[in-house]
Design a protein around this motif. Sequence first.
Motif, short mmCIF file in Angstrom:
data_model
loop_
_atom_site.label_atom_id
_atom_site.label_comp_id
_atom_site.label_asym_id
_atom_site.label_seq_id
_atom_site.Cartn_x
_atom_site.Cartn_y
_atom_site.Cartn_z
N THR A 99 0.83 -1.21 0.00
CA THR A 99 0.00 0.00 0.00
C THR A 99 0.86 1.26 0.00
N ARG A 100 2.14 1.09 -0.33
CA ARG A 100 3.06 2.21 -0.28
C ARG A 100 2.57 3.40 -1.07
N ASP A 101 1.85 3.10 -2.16
CA ASP A 101 1.45 4.18 -3.05
C ASP A 101 0.46 5.16 -2.41
N VAL A 102 -0.23 4.77 -1.32
CA VAL A 102 -1.15 5.73 -0.70
C VAL A 102 -0.63 6.29 0.63
N LEU A 103 0.55 5.83 1.03
CA LEU A 103 1.09 6.29 2.31
C LEU A 103 2.21 7.30 2.10
N PRO A 104 2.43 8.17 3.10
CA PRO A 104 3.60 9.05 3.01
C PRO A 104 4.85 8.17 2.90
N GLU A 105 5.81 8.61 2.09
CA GLU A 105 6.98 7.76 1.80
C GLU A 105 7.72 7.33 3.06
N ALA A 106 7.82 8.24 4.00
CA ALA A 106 8.61 7.93 5.19
C ALA A 106 7.99 6.78 6.00
N VAL A 107 6.70 6.57 5.84
CA VAL A 107 6.05 5.48 6.58
C VAL A 107 6.69 4.15 6.21
N TRP A 108 6.85 3.95 4.91
CA TRP A 108 7.48 2.70 4.49
C TRP A 108 8.89 2.58 5.05
N GLU A 109 9.66 3.64 4.95
CA GLU A 109 11.05 3.56 5.43
C GLU A 109 11.10 3.21 6.92
N HIS A 110 10.22 3.83 7.69
CA HIS A 110 10.26 3.57 9.13
C HIS A 110 9.75 2.17 9.48
N VAL A 111 8.70 1.75 8.79
CA VAL A 111 8.19 0.41 9.08
C VAL A 111 9.22 -0.62 8.66
N ASN A 112 9.85 -0.38 7.54
CA ASN A 112 10.87 -1.30 7.07
C ASN A 112 12.06 -1.35 8.04
N GLU A 113 12.46 -0.20 8.54
CA GLU A 113 13.55 -0.17 9.52
C GLU A 113 13.16 -0.92 10.79
N LEU A 114 11.92 -0.72 11.20
CA LEU A 114 11.43 -1.43 12.39
C LEU A 114 11.48 -2.93 12.15
N TYR A 115 11.09 -3.32 10.96
CA TYR A 115 11.12 -4.74 10.60
C TYR A 115 12.55 -5.28 10.66
N LEU A 116 13.48 -4.55 10.07
CA LEU A 116 14.87 -5.00 10.08
C LEU A 116 15.39 -5.05 11.52
N TYR A 117 14.97 -4.08 12.30
CA TYR A 117 15.41 -4.03 13.70
C TYR A 117 14.90 -5.26 14.47
N THR A 118 13.61 -5.55 14.35
CA THR A 118 13.08 -6.68 15.11
C THR A 118 13.68 -7.99 14.60
N LYS A 119 13.89 -8.06 13.29
CA LYS A 119 14.45 -9.27 12.72
C LYS A 119 15.84 -9.52 13.31
N GLU A 120 16.60 -8.45 13.45
CA GLU A 120 17.96 -8.61 13.91
C GLU A 120 18.02 -8.83 15.43
N HIS A 121 17.15 -8.16 16.18
CA HIS A 121 17.32 -8.14 17.63
C HIS A 121 16.35 -8.99 18.44
N ALA A 122 15.26 -9.45 17.82
CA ALA A 122 14.24 -10.15 18.60
C ALA A 122 14.85 -11.33 19.36
N GLU A 123 15.61 -12.13 18.63
CA GLU A 123 16.14 -13.37 19.20
C GLU A 123 16.99 -13.11 20.44
N THR A 124 17.75 -12.03 20.42
CA THR A 124 18.69 -11.79 21.52
C THR A 124 18.09 -10.89 22.59
N SER A 125 16.79 -10.57 22.46
CA SER A 125 16.19 -9.65 23.42
C SER A 125 15.22 -10.34 24.36
N ILE A 126 15.30 -11.65 24.45
CA ILE A 126 14.39 -12.39 25.30
C ILE A 126 14.85 -12.29 26.76
N GLY A 127 16.15 -12.38 26.98
CA GLY A 127 16.71 -12.28 28.33
C GLY A 127 16.51 -10.89 28.92
#
Lengths: 312, 482
Positions: A99-127
Amino acid sequence: MRLLSRVAERLYWMARYMERAEDTARLTQSYSHLYMDTPEGADLGWDVLVNILDGQPAFENRFRVYNEQNVLKFLISDEDNFASIRQSVRAARENVRTTRDVLPEAVWEHVNELYLYTKEHAETSIGRRNRHRFLDEVQGRCQIVAGLVLTTMCRDNAFRFMALGHLLERADMTTRVIDVGAGALLGSGRSNQTIDPLIWGSLLQSLSAMSTYRRNVGPLPEAAPAVEFIFKDPTLPRSLQFCLNSIRGELKQLKHNEQALKTLERARRRLKRFNPAQASWQELHQFIDDIQVDLYNLGENINQSWFLTDPA
Amino acid sequence: MNKSWQSYETGPYYDELVTEAGKPRVVARRAVNMLQSLSDEEMSARRTAAELAINDMGISFTVYSEGENIDRAWPFDIIPRIIKSKDWARVSKGLAQRTRALNCFIDDIYNKQKILKDGIVPAETVLESGNYKEQCAGMSPLYGAWAHVCGTDLVRDRDGKFYVLEDNLRVPSGVSYMLENREITKRVLPELFENYSIQPVDDYPSRLHSTLAALSPRKHRRPCIVVLTPGIYNSAYFEHSFLARGMGAELVEGSDLFVDDDDCLYMRTVDGAERVDVVYRRIDDDFLDPEVFNPKSMLGVPGIMRAWKAGHVAIANAPGSGVADDKVVYAFVPDMIRYYLNEKPAIDSVKTYLCMHEKDREYVLNNLDKLVVKPANESGGYGLLVGPHSTKAKRDQFAKLIEKNPRNYIAQPTLSLSTAPTYAGDRVEPRHLDLRPFILSSRETWVTPGGLTRVAMVKGSLVVNSSQGGGSKDTWIVEGSK
């Protein structure tokens, strides 16, 4: 502005998943704090968190014991739990991706960064060591996106369906927190009532409502006023009343809104009639059950009135 | 000079930035000097910055691997390819001319077929090709434009001249990466822009919008334009979304659209049905309309061809445009230019031998070791003979195939793709590249300044496809004097 039904549906779900990720993060965080604050032997148990999110069957498929390690893994990083923070963010991103075409561009960038962040850190953030920072980061990043939407999007239908998603998910989460939290932690047959204010404080915290409560009601959180506040305060953004009122405001501006409005008004009447000061735990529980059914029906109404359920 | 650049040596090919003597070309001098003045650490830091930008901007493409869709980061080389505007003007003129002729050809084929009757192009090669869609006969789209968006692959041979390798007239992709590549370079090498006047590329979406808007059957101020995508699993989905956003158009899937009893096309919105004027479709003809083409297609819109033939909706590129996108037809494009436009081709095609002609066939059979032999109707390098790298057995096999079915084979001399300095590993080395500019046609014809440069990241390789390890470069058309 025209809005495709399919796009409306994805925006709505994107908002629900973002809200879910944020709420789960806040809930997990405040519960972790509560756990550290309670004296040994208070026996809070980690299963409460899974129960709040209705995750027992999924949890028990994967794990045997409700201990801290398993529950936190389930809530934060589990790829098989579609409601884990990591999977919620992933689902939100999938919906933004389409739905990128109807959202402000920065929304995608931030959601994508959040995704990359959780992907990288979720596993090591349980403790406990990294958990706090991770949950903080997730909440902060979710709020950046919510803020971006709030400050850059036109108040058109695209915005409206996102708002509906956020509000519905939030209302759902608010009732869950009270239901299971209060029921399991404060229900009958407990010995140690000295920690009740701690628990109410934590529940309020998990709804971002603690300091507002102190200013509006008083310094010591107690059961009835806390429930009253969380459910009925019309100015608190996470209160049930606030969510239902706002949903009404959004629905009013859409065409074909008759079904959804009808269901919504039913929920609002139910809330109006409910009096926390006089309700037993049993009645509170019943009330929440009914509200949950209303919210579920509202979701179904939205689905049928505006999304691609019937291709004709 | 930093270590990365120290041993840069051009091979026996035309190098885009460096002369045979090892000196930067005039047009590239300031850029090369600047890049050589960076420390090795700085070079590598810029590359990392580019990778981060690509990740953050979510620039990706999708590849299929072992039954799964993987979203991969877009491969990008930070060293831009630089072309003199004077050189480009010639190419650009040639591309516009070529696309005009191709559109005349398609319009002719689906109407009077003059070029076939006059014997310029053999009728059976056109009419028996799978790309000829008889359902389109009799249509005459506005301005005689069928291929509204054309992606033409160019290569630069040893002599430094550009040649057209193929015309992509169906659903060519890549233009969004051309725009994003510029964006990345601006982010990671901003200093490079100080000394150059570079033709901007970022007006492409608005050019595309006016090209499409001009096709609208209803004349009103804001025609309803949609980009029709097969969906998120298509390898070019990123681009579909990018273009829809850039044009302020709706990105739709087949299930969002329907044709009503009035033979008009509508999309389903939260306010009800809304009429669509122009469809920029990014799905193939065969999947466009299950009523007319592949009945099993789930991607298309039943009845959309009816709406198109009734003149109620414009489709870009028009169905059937692929008839001019064929390896045998390719050989006749210079003839088309003379036939329809009465002009001399301004850009060269690669010399093509048609095995169906006896003289050509004889030459091909005698020179198999020097030529590339391609089946006329396959695409994507399937069943190819690359003479200089082939075995005797393979050549004998192809000789038999050609004699058995000469119409199905063409042959071309092996080209030497040009190279450009590419930052591979920790050094800068020459890598082969091609170039895909995009040509827009409706009321007017417009050619992108530059295009998408694809580069084979593997040493010596000629394979530039991103699905097979190819990368890309920002492509600059720069004014000579400054």
